[in-house]
Design an enzyme around this catalytic site. Sequence first.
Site, mmCIF file in Angstrom:
data_model
loop_
_atom_site.group_PDB
_atom_site.id
_atom_site.type_symbol
_atom_site.label_atom_id
_atom_site.label_comp_id
_atom_site.label_asym_id
_atom_site.label_seq_id
_atom_site.Cartn_x
_atom_site.Cartn_y
_atom_site.Cartn_z
ATOM 1 N N HIS A 112 0.857 -1.185 0.000
ATOM 2 C CA HIS A 112 0.000 0.000 0.000
ATOM 3 C C HIS A 112 0.897 1.240 0.000
ATOM 4 O O HIS A 112 1.836 1.317 0.791
ATOM 5 C CB HIS A 112 -0.891 -0.019 1.244
ATOM 6 C CG HIS A 112 -1.774 1.181 1.332
ATOM 7 N ND1 HIS A 112 -2.921 1.312 0.576
ATOM 8 C CD2 HIS A 112 -1.655 2.333 2.047
ATOM 9 C CE1 HIS A 112 -3.477 2.486 0.840
ATOM 10 N NE2 HIS A 112 -2.724 3.122 1.729
ATOM 11 N N GLU A 177 9.378 0.716 -3.475
ATOM 12 C CA GLU A 177 8.399 -0.380 -3.359
ATOM 13 C C GLU A 177 8.980 -1.655 -3.974
ATOM 14 O O GLU A 177 8.793 -2.751 -3.461
ATOM 15 C CB GLU A 177 7.097 -0.021 -4.078
ATOM 16 C CG GLU A 177 6.316 1.100 -3.446
ATOM 17 C CD GLU A 177 4.963 1.318 -4.120
ATOM 18 O OE1 GLU A 177 4.364 0.370 -4.629
ATOM 19 O OE2 GLU A 177 4.509 2.485 -4.147
HETATM 20 C C1 GRF Z 1 1.687 0.695 -6.281
HETATM 21 O O1 GRF Z 1 1.890 2.041 -5.955
HETATM 22 C C2 GRF Z 1 1.217 -0.057 -5.078
HETATM 23 O O2 GRF Z 1 1.757 0.425 -3.884
HETATM 24 C C3 GRF Z 1 -0.259 0.172 -5.101
HETATM 25 O O3 GRF Z 1 -0.620 0.194 -6.461
HETATM 26 C C4 GRF Z 1 0.518 0.526 -7.245
HETATM 27 C C5 GRF Z 1 0.697 -0.616 -8.195
HETATM 28 O O4 GRF Z 1 1.647 -0.348 -9.175
HETATM 29 N N1 GRF Z 1 -0.956 -0.822 -4.335
HETATM 30 P P1 GRF Z 1 2.171 -1.539 -10.118
HETATM 31 O O5 GRF Z 1 0.942 -2.103 -10.814
HETATM 32 O O6 GRF Z 1 2.847 -2.548 -9.238
HETATM 33 O O7 GRF Z 1 3.102 -0.887 -11.080
#
Ligand code: GRF
Length: 200
Positions: A112, A177
Site C-alpha cells: 500500500h 516499493e
Molecule cells: C503501487 O503504488 C502499489 O503500492 C499500489 O498500487 C501501485 C501498483 O503499481 N498498491 P504496479 O501495478 O505494481 O506498477
Amino acid sequence: MIRRLTAILISGSGSNMVALVRDMADTAHPSVPCLVLSNRPDAGGLARARELGIPTACIDHRAFPDDRAAFEAALMEALEESGADLVCLAGFMRVLTQGFTAAWSGRMLNIHPSILPLFPGLDTHARALAAGMAVHGATVHEVTADLDAGPILGQAVIPVLDGDTPASLAARLLPLEHRLYPAVLRRFAVDNRTPLALFP
Ligand code: GRF
C-alpha cells in the site's frame, strides 16, 4: 528446500509483480511464482508476466455484476488450481470480503502506498501532501478483513520535497516499493514477520 508457490494478483502495470518475479528467479528464494492473476483483461502486467514465463489468468470482475461472492469464488478456484500457498496483492484494485481474507489468513500480503496506518484507501500521495507530511512511504502488510489494516511487515520511507506533486511522489516511491516487497516476501515465506524498515 521446498519453495512456496506464490500467486500475484494485479490490476494494472504490474511493476511490483515484475520486481517480485525477478527476485524469485533466484533458486535459493523460499518462494516461486505459480500464477499472475488480473481482474482486468487490459492490465499491462499480464503481458509482462507472460514475457517472464509466468502462467497468467484473467477473471474480469465485470463479468460478475453485483455478485462479489461469485467473483471471489472464481478467484479462489484459479488460485487453488495454481497450487498457490501464498498470495501477493500488487496493485490489485478490488476490495476482498471477509470470507476471502479469512481463507488466506496469514498467507496473503499487500503493498500500500502510504505509511500505514496513515492514509488507508485511495489517493494516498495527494492526501500525504495535503496533510503537510515531511515523509511519505509504502507499507507491506498482511491482509485481513479490515482494509489496509493488517499487521505491518515492512515500510519504506522517503522525504517529501519542496514542489512535490502526487505524481512526483509516486515516481520517487515506486523504486523503493520494488525493493521493499521482494525483501518482505523473502522474510515472510520463511515465517519472519519482524517489520523491515527501508530508506532510500
Ligand atoms: C503501487 O503504488 C502499489 O503500492 C499500489 O498500487 C501501485 C501498483 O503499481 N498498491 P504496479 O501495478 O505494481 O506498477
